[in-house]
Every structure is written in C-alpha cells, then in structure tokens.
Scaffold this active site. Structure first.
Site, PDB file in Angstrom:
ATOM      1  N   ASP A  74      -5.001  10.823  11.267  1.00  0.00           N
ATOM      2  CA  ASP A  74      -4.409  10.557  10.134  1.00  0.00           C
ATOM      3  C   ASP A  74      -5.423   9.207  10.281  1.00  0.00           C
ATOM      4  O   ASP A  74      -4.930   7.945   9.594  1.00  0.00           O
ATOM      5  CB  ASP A  74      -3.883  10.232   9.549  1.00  0.00           C
ATOM      6  CG  ASP A  74      -3.572  10.431   7.712  1.00  0.00           C
ATOM      7  OD1 ASP A  74      -4.983  10.873   7.378  1.00  0.00           O
ATOM      8  OD2 ASP A  74      -2.636   9.228   7.222  1.00  0.00           O
ATOM      9  N   LYS A  80       8.159   0.103   5.865  1.00  0.00           N
ATOM     10  CA  LYS A  80       7.729   1.431   5.229  1.00  0.00           C
ATOM     11  C   LYS A  80       9.005   2.207   5.222  1.00  0.00           C
ATOM     12  O   LYS A  80       9.317   2.282   5.527  1.00  0.00           O
ATOM     13  CB  LYS A  80       7.034   1.921   6.722  1.00  0.00           C
ATOM     14  CG  LYS A  80       6.013   2.935   5.634  1.00  0.00           C
ATOM     15  CD  LYS A  80       5.628   3.649   7.399  1.00  0.00           C
ATOM     16  CE  LYS A  80       3.793   3.695   7.185  1.00  0.00           C
ATOM     17  NZ  LYS A  80       3.122   3.452   5.948  1.00  0.00           N
ATOM     18  N   GLY A 118       4.373   7.284   2.760  1.00  0.00           N
ATOM     19  CA  GLY A 118       5.499   6.631   2.385  1.00  0.00           C
ATOM     20  C   GLY A 118       4.863   5.280   1.716  1.00  0.00           C
ATOM     21  O   GLY A 118       3.552   5.115   1.956  1.00  0.00           O
ATOM     22  N   GLY A 169       1.298  -1.451  -0.085  1.00  0.00           N
ATOM     23  CA  GLY A 169       0.018   0.078   0.173  1.00  0.00           C
ATOM     24  C   GLY A 169       0.750   1.202  -0.104  1.00  0.00           C
ATOM     25  O   GLY A 169       2.235   1.225   0.089  1.00  0.00           O
ATOM     26  N   GLN A 170       0.370   2.306  -0.342  1.00  0.00           N
ATOM     27  CA  GLN A 170       0.902   3.924   0.111  1.00  0.00           C
ATOM     28  C   GLN A 170      -0.191   5.013   0.935  1.00  0.00           C
ATOM     29  O   GLN A 170      -1.211   4.662   0.477  1.00  0.00           O
ATOM     30  CB  GLN A 170       0.897   4.130  -1.393  1.00  0.00           C
ATOM     31  CG  GLN A 170       2.230   5.587  -1.715  1.00  0.00           C
ATOM     32  CD  GLN A 170       3.128   5.466  -3.347  1.00  0.00           C
ATOM     33  OE1 GLN A 170       2.242   4.651  -3.951  1.00  0.00           O
ATOM     34  NE2 GLN A 170       3.616   6.374  -3.492  1.00  0.00           N
TER      35      GLN A 170
END
Length: 635
Positions: A493, A396, A380, A375-376
């Site tokens: 987040d 990561k 990063g 994933g992104q």
C-alpha cells in the site's frame, strides 16, 4: 653394566624432555593460535538477496558468470583497480563489477579479486545476484544492469564490534566530523574517487585515520551523497567506538585510531599503547576460546542428555502461539503500562516494546477528538497526541473490521518491532482495551508527502535537492523492507500519504507493518480495503488478480516518483487531453525525446544545481522502468 646404561639413557631422556618442554608447549600454543585466528581470506561481509532467482549449475547463466569472474580477476588490477563488464546476452547476460582499495598494489588487487571470485560463489551459491566485500576489494554481479545506479544500503560488518569506546566523546566527535567532511570533498574531486586522511585533536589524545572510496561508474555528486549517507549511518550506529566501517554497493568508508592504509597487504599494525592493548586482547582471546569451546561442548552435551529424558521439543507453531502478548511487548502481567514511561514516551528495545495505558492515550489525544485527527486510511484513523511531558506522538486507532482479535495484533507488534530503519516510521508503543487497539508512533511535523507534491503553494517551498533526498529515502526504506530486514516485507500500500516527513524532510515509510498481517485476511477484504484508497498505485497484477510481490511495491514506487516530478496525481490524470493516464503521458514524452516537459516547472527553478536536467531525466527513466505492465520487466 646394562642397568647403568639404562639409567644413563633414562637420565638423558629426562633432561631432553625438560629441555624440549618449552618448544613443545610453544608448538601446542602456536597450533591453538593457528586454529583460532581469523582467516585472512574471510570476507568482511556479503549479501545474497533472498528473493533472487536461483540459477542452474549447468545453465548458460552459470557459464557466463564463470567467464565474467575470470574477466574481473584478470582486468581489475590492469585497469587501475576498477573494472566493470558483462558477459552473454538476453536473459543469460551477467553484469559484474570489481573495485580494489585505492592504496593497494596491483598484485594485492588481483589476488583479492581472485579470492572474491571464489568466495562469492561459496557464500551465495547459485544466486543470480550477489556482492561480497574483502579488506582490499569488493566484487558484485547481477542479472540486471546495475552500472551507474547508486542505491545506498550501508552494511556494518562484525569488524565494527572490535574497537574500544572513545575516552573523550565531545573532542572525538569534533575532529571526526572534520575528517569526514574533508574526505568526502577529496573523494568527490579525486580522479579515482578515493581519498585518505588523518586528523589529531588539540590535546593530542585522539588521532583518527580515515579512508573513503566510491565505485567509478557513478557520478561525483552521487559519490558524495553515498558517503554522506554512510557517515549518517555511523553517527546513528556504533559512533562511540574508536573505529568502524560502512560497506555499500557504490561506496565504502572506514576510520581507525591507527594507520591502516599504506598500500601493504599485511595486516594493519597499530601504534603505541593501542597496539599493546590489542595484542593483550588478542592473546587473551586465543587462550580463552579453546577453553570456552571445551566447556561449552561439555555443558551442551550434559544438557542435551538430560533434556532428551525429561522434555519434549515444542513445534515452531507452539513456541509462537504460546507466548503471551504481555511477554512479547515487555510487560509483566498487567495491561497497564507504568505511568512514568507513558509520560516520558520512552522508546524501548524491540523486544521490550511498551504497552501503554489505554486511558492515558485517550487523554493525550483529547479522547480522539476530530481536532486532533491527522488522517484516515484503510487501516484506521491517525490522531495527534501530546504526552504530559510535551512530547508529540501520532496514535493510529486501528479499524476494527481489519482485525480478527488479539492474536493478529500480537503478530503485528512482533513484526513492526523487528523493523528498525531511519526511513521507516518508528513505533514507540501500543495500547489495547477490549476490541480497541492502538499503535503509537513518532509524530512527523511535516505530515505526509502528498500534502507537499499536490499542493502548488507548499510544493514551491521545496527545491529539487529536497525532492531528490526524499526519493532516495523512500528507495532506501523500501530496499530495507524487501532485502535487508530480518523479515522480508512487501508493503502493498505504498503511496504518498504513507510516506511521512520529519522536521528535516527525511522520508519515512509508514503502514509497513500493516501490510505484513494481510496474509491472514481474505483476498476479498484486501481488495475491498485497498482499491478504495490506493487507486493508481497498485500494480496491474495486484489490482486484477490479487498477485503481489516485491515488484508490486516497485510499481507503486515508480508511480510516486513520476508524481513527485510532475506534481500531478496519477489517479486523476486520465481526465486531461494529454493522455489516458499520467504514466502513458510520461512514456509518450520519453519516446518523443521531450521528457523534461513532464517535470513541473516549479521544481526546475533551482538554479544552484547544474546537474538537475540529467538527474530529472534519469529519475523519469527509472520511474518508467518501475511501472512497466509486466512485473518481470521491472527492476
């Protein structure tokens, strides 16, 4: 004649001094014991949230709190050991709850709550929210109505450090598991949500006495969930010891190798050899403590005098900035981490976080190939890696534009290494080479929450109990970041893609360390990074004005909760005919009394749970409270 009288008097005086010497020594020894003995009125533990508003001593809130504490002390014993009430109204209203241990008398209960009422004001001065635990009771008050809300956050008091390790761990583990299961079942079914029991091993070398209790404002299912969480924490914590306890807001548990629950207010009296061992240990402590204190004070004084002459005290900023990165993460001088630790993927303590060889990580991820890409995000790209011993890890690779150099990375490592909780992703190590910086985590085989809740096929594979557990895990992890960790962290987040799931579907919050170092990044970069990836989860005050607090995370949690229940994304729901947003749709159905229509039909197919309707309605309610526009209105 006078000389003979004097000699006779001196002889009598000497004999009297010799005769009285044992009494004198006994008096001195007793005085030392009294001074060194732990005070029975001391609490087992207490908690005063750092972010809680401080009230004025002359305010209406203070007056209402005093009235509340008096009410709790006088009514708890008369109400069979449990009482909750509130005093005042509007913003000055105070809610309170007291619980006495189920085996103590009414007099002991009342005395304990009286002591707790005084102790909580001393330990948590002028805090609008606090909780305190004593051996025979606990007391809690707050500015918000916490009744009937079970949020588990178990605490381990110093008491857990006193016991010796078990002699036969395997045998002990078996009988301990049986006792815990039986006590949870008994507590759930008991009228007062209180149970005690004992178990003895086949060899009769191990015997355990246990006690469990829940506050009577929560439902029985939540009582069982709370206790199971406590048992799980014990197994992951000081499980090798012969006794221990977990203190929670809604439940408590304790186990000992001696009988401690007989309704008496006296100190517990162990039996057999264990008593002899404890007595000898206690006497040794009473004798050694005064001596150690004197030696320590003498040494400290000498060190202080010498230190003042030859050394200046560095500032806090100097002490932090002068620590080399290698020293912070437990590597002597080289950036190359020993090959064996890289192969084994060993986890070290937070103060010895391994710096892994950068080239070895590249090999583990097949040179960061797209086939290993998991994933992104704004911080990063994440890759799957396989160490030489077969251990799977998540790597990561931090985005270069999000970082200003080694110093920020060093601070990041310090921050993350200090955060350890079963609902946070565990950091195994890090790597650095030039501008490249890597973080190595435990691999989560079930990837992230969004891969389940927004996929109709995978969503149908999970039942309501699993989602219930996931929601509780997110809440516990967030509570730890906000209130229980050594460093108060605002995630900023929080979203389903940042909630990872292990092989048991346990929720683990990720990217919590990333949020911490955003303090040093310009607000324009914050919004640039986050608005593109977290649209729909950011609180209005954060998205519009860049203002963030724990209430910003609460908003994000509320959105996730509503998405889990509905199976729909908040960010794309505005295109439907039902309402402008998913949140508005949920609110409309709640007002119309049709909130169950908000829940995804697949989730409600679990016919084994007779309470799913009440639980789903309650979670929708909590979600709506969390996403209120005004941050002050959120829980």
């Amino acid at each position: 004649m006078e000389k003979e009288q004097v000699r006779e008097w001196m002889s009598l005086r000497s004999r009297k001094m010799v005769r009285d010497a044992p009494s004198t020594m006994l008096f001195l020894f007793a005085s030392i014991i009294i001074l060194c003995r732990p005070n029975s009125a001391q609490p087992l533990d207490f908690f005063c949230p750092e972010n809680t508003i401080v009230y004025d001593s002359n305010s209406s809130f203070a007056a209402n709190l005093n009235r509340l504490l008096i009410s709790l002390a006088s009514n708890t014993a008369a109400s069979d050991g449990f009482y909750n009430t509130s005093v005042g109204s509007d913003s000055d209203q105070v809610y309170g709850l007291a619980l006495c241990r189920g085996d103590v008398t009414a007099d002991v209960c009342q005395n304990c709550v009286n002591t707790a009422s005084q102790g909580i004001l001393q330990e948590c001065q002028n805090k609008q929210e606090a909780i305190i635990w004593y051996e025979f009771c606990q007391l809690r008050y707050s500015y918000w109505k916490f009744f009937s809300m079970m949020v588990y956050a178990g605490k381990f008091p110093k008491w857990n450090e006193r016991e010796q390790n078990v002699t036969n761990p395997d045998e002990y583990s078996n009988i301990w598991d049986n006792l815990m299961r039986n006590l949870i079942s008994q507590t759930e079914s008991d009228r007062r949500m209180f149970a005690t029991g004992e178990v003895i091993s086949i060899s009769k070398t191990e015997k355990i006495y246990g006690l469990m209790q829940c506050t009577r404002d929560i439902i029985r299912d939540e009582c069982g969930n709370c206790l199971r969480n406590g048992v799980g924490d014990i197994q992951r914590g000081p499980f090798s010891r012969r006794g221990g306890m977990v203190l929670g807001t809604s439940c408590n548990l304790r186990y000992e190798p001696y009988l401690f629950y007989n309704g008496s207010s006296a100190s517990p009296t162990p039996n057999g050899n264990y008593f002899t061992e404890r007595k000898a240990w206690t006497v040794a402590i009473f004798i050694s403590v005064p001596i150690c204190v004197l030696l320590f004070l003498s040494g400290f004084y000498a060190y202080y005098i010498r230190g003042r002459k030859g050394r200046e005290t560095p500032t806090d900023e100097q002490r932090i900035d002068d620590i080399p990165l290698q020293q912070i993460i437990g590597v002597s001088t080289s950036f190359d981490f020993p090959e064996k630790d890289m192969q084994d993927g060993n986890q070290m303590s937070s103060s010895e976080l391994p710096l892994m060889d950068f080239d070895a990580i590249k090999v583990a991820t097949d040179n960061f190939s797209d086939s290993n890409k998991l994933g992104q995000g704004g911080f990063g790209t994440v890759y799957k890696g396989i160490l030489p011993n077969g251990k799977e890890v998540a790597v990561k690779r931090l985005s270069r534009k999000s970082w200003q150099g080694v110093e920020e990375f060093k601070n990041e490592i310090i921050l993350i290494a200090k955060l350890q909780h079963r609902n946070l992703v565990r950091l195994l190590g890090c790597g650095i080479q030039g501008d490249e910086k890597l973080l190595v985590y435990d691999f989560m085989p079930n990837i992230s929450l969004d891969s389940f809740i927004f996929d109709p096929i995978r969503r149908s594979q999970l039942d309501w109990r699993t989602y219930f557990s996931i929601i509780g895990g997110i809440a516990r992890g967030l509570l730890y970041l906000h209130e229980d960790s050594r460093l108060k962290i605002i995630h900023r987040d929080l979203k389903p893609s940042n909630v990872l799931l292990d092989h048991d579907m346990t929720a683990k919050i990720s990217d919590f360390g990333m949020a911490g170092s955003f303090v040093k990044i310009k607000m324009q970069l914050i919004l640039e990074e986050l608005l593109g990836h977290s649209n729909g989860y950011m609180a209005p005050e954060y998205a519009m004005e860049g203002l963030f607090s724990v209430k910003s995370d609460v908003f994000s949690f509320g959105v996730i909760l509503l998405e889990i229940i509905s199976g729909k994304r908040n960010s794309g729901f505005y295109r439907t005919e039902h309402a402008q947003t998913l949140l508005a749709f949920a609110w409309r159905l709640w007002v119309e009394g049709k909130c169950l229509e908000f829940a995804d039909a697949v989730m409600l197919m679990d016919t084994t749970n007779t309470r799913w309707k009440a639980e789903v309605m309650r979670f929708i309610h909590i979600g709506l409270l969390c996403v209120q526009e005004d941050a002050a209105d959120r829980p």
